[in-house]
Enzyme design. Structure first.
Site, mmCIF file in Angstrom:
data_model
loop_
_atom_site.group_PDB
_atom_site.id
_atom_site.type_symbol
_atom_site.label_atom_id
_atom_site.label_comp_id
_atom_site.label_asym_id
_atom_site.label_seq_id
_atom_site.Cartn_x
_atom_site.Cartn_y
_atom_site.Cartn_z
ATOM 1 N N ASP A 187 38.138 25.839 8.237
ATOM 2 C CA ASP A 187 38.557 27.201 7.903
ATOM 3 C C ASP A 187 37.775 27.703 6.695
ATOM 4 O OD1 ASP A 187 39.809 29.586 7.386
ATOM 5 O OD2 ASP A 187 41.822 28.744 7.118
ATOM 6 N N SER B 163 47.474 32.779 4.837
ATOM 7 C CA SER B 163 46.377 33.670 4.507
ATOM 8 C C SER B 163 46.715 34.492 3.258
ATOM 9 C CB SER B 163 46.065 34.556 5.718
ATOM 10 O OG SER B 163 44.829 35.190 5.604
ATOM 11 N N HIS C 142 41.211 29.902 11.497
ATOM 12 C CA HIS C 142 42.177 30.318 10.481
ATOM 13 C C HIS C 142 43.546 30.624 11.091
ATOM 14 C CE1 HIS C 142 43.355 31.963 6.596
ATOM 15 N NE2 HIS C 142 43.654 33.127 7.131
#
EC number: 3.1.1.-
Length: 412
Positions: free
Chosen positions: A297, A238, A336
């Site tokens: 995602d 991320s 995610h």
């Protein structure tokens, strides 16, 4: 299980992972999972309780770090440095956590990851020295992306070394409304660059920016291990993935020689820069980026092509829908989730192949910080928590928040 002989250079992308992603080479699978576990360690060790004076620090010290996060083969790796980042340059609130205690360990900085190396024994067995850099994502859920400016800005600070004042090259006063009038040239997202290049003279931990800390330590390690065929692998998930991409480029450009392989293996990475920045990345023959991404995602498509952003590196696309253990979640945060991606990597046999776990990896890890497993798996959600939420009973009989294992100490 078919066995293949793949060189370590190929595993680090010397041939752009051609022919070893589909079908997925078993040694590459294990490397990806190791990098994912290095990322997960940054989440597991991070103190995110704002009631604690140590909010924003690492709960564990360097000497016992991998044991405390229960890393597989923990004795093979040693943490040599902790890394810190700051919010000095107009960074939106929420990305770096601050303690509510008046006795906070530091009000300007957060622990942001670590640098580790293979142990002497492991290095001897490998015949070379591996250097790993793991950068932490945000402990907040999905909404963090909405507060971070998506405007592109010049990547010029990365085209030369850090400033002498300890900053990484972005000047004080830069805001998330800033933008270069020149639409041409090499650009990256201002938010990502700001985190990487900010320093804070009032903090003992970020007198040097994250960038300056990294480059200084990598220079030292490359000199120390110059006769041990060193390689550098950066990893992040991320937000941490974006910083790993910037740092990998920076190390290849400013921090290492062309004969040192620099590889970023990242997970769920938002887009970082424009086509010109991608061209800059590709111009370094020793720099390779592998992006493990879940096909559903949404965050990997942010900020998007309308703002000039493009994908960078080789995409290794997986699909969490293939696992029979995962529920049909409608939560974008689950799509995610790092552990969900690692679970799928462990059982990935290609887009058309049947999901089958190819390594011993507990499915319970998926629910470490979410509730993505099917109910019949009988694994509680978000189970990685401190006993009694970190409270201990002191000598006076009072229940108080426990201190961290080792008091944070500035390292630069």
């Amino acid at each position: 299980m078919a066995t293949t002989t793949t060189s370590w250079e190929e595993l680090l992308g010397s041939k752009n992972w051609d022919t070893i992603l589909d079908p997925l080479d078993q040694s590459l699978r294990e490397l990806i999972l190791r990098c994912g576990d290095f990322c997960q360690a940054t989440y597991d060790a991070f103190v995110n309780d704002q009631n604690s004076k140590y909010c924003g620090a690492s709960r564990y010290g360097k000497s016992s770090f991998f044991d405390k996060v229960m890393l597989e083969n923990a004795s093979d790796y040693e943490v040599v440095n902790f890394l810190y980042a700051t919010a000095r340059v107009s960074l939106p609130e929420g990305l770096l956590l601050q303690s509510q205690s008046r006795d906070s360990w530091d009000r300007e900085s957060n622990w942001f990851g670590y640098i580790a190396v293979t142990s002497d024994e492991r290095s001897k067995a490998l015949g070379r020295r591996e250097i790993y850099i793991a950068l932490r994502g945000t402990s907040r859920n999905y909404e963090w992306v909405n507060v971070l400016g998506a405007r592109p800005t010049s990547a010029d600070p990365l085209l030369h070394g850090p400033e002498q004042d300890g900053s990484g090259g972005v000047v004080e006063g830069t805001t998330f409304d800033s933008d270069s009038e020149d639409e041409e040239g090499c650009k990256v997202m201002l938010g990502w660059l700001t985190i990487y290049t900010s320093n804070h003279p009032e903090s003992k931990f970020t007198k040097l920016s994250l960038r300056s800390q990294l480059l200084a330590k990598i220079k030292e390690l490359l000199l120390k291990y110059k006769d041990e065929k060193p390689s550098i692998v950066l990893t992040g998930h991320s937000l941490g993935a974006t910083e790993a991409v910037l740092a990998a480029y920076d190390i290849a450009e400013n921090g290492s020689s062309d004969d040192v392989p620099v590889t970023a293996i990242v997970f769920g990475c938002p887009q970082v820069g424009n086509k010109e920045f991608r061209d800059e990345v590709m111009s370094h023959k020793n720099l390779k980026i592998l992006h493990v991404r879940n096909t559903i995602d949404l965050l990997t498509r942010y900020p998007g092509g309308l703002l000039g952003y493009v994908d960078i590196g080789i995409n290794f696309v997986i699909d969490t829908k293939k696992s029979p253990f995962l529920s049909d979640s409608r939560n974008p945060g689950d799509w995610h989730n790092l552990q969900a991606m690692l679970h799928v990597v462990a059982g990935w046999n290609g887009k058309k192949g049947e999901f089958k776990l190819m390594v011993k990896r507990s499915i319970a890890l998926v629910n470490k910080s979410c509730e993505f497993l099917k109910a019949e798996c009988l694994v509680p959600g978000s189970w990685w928590v401190e006993k009694n939420k970190g409270l201990i009973k002191n000598e006076d009989g009072e229940w108080v928040l426990a201190p961290v294992e080792e008091e944070p100490v500035p390292e630069f």
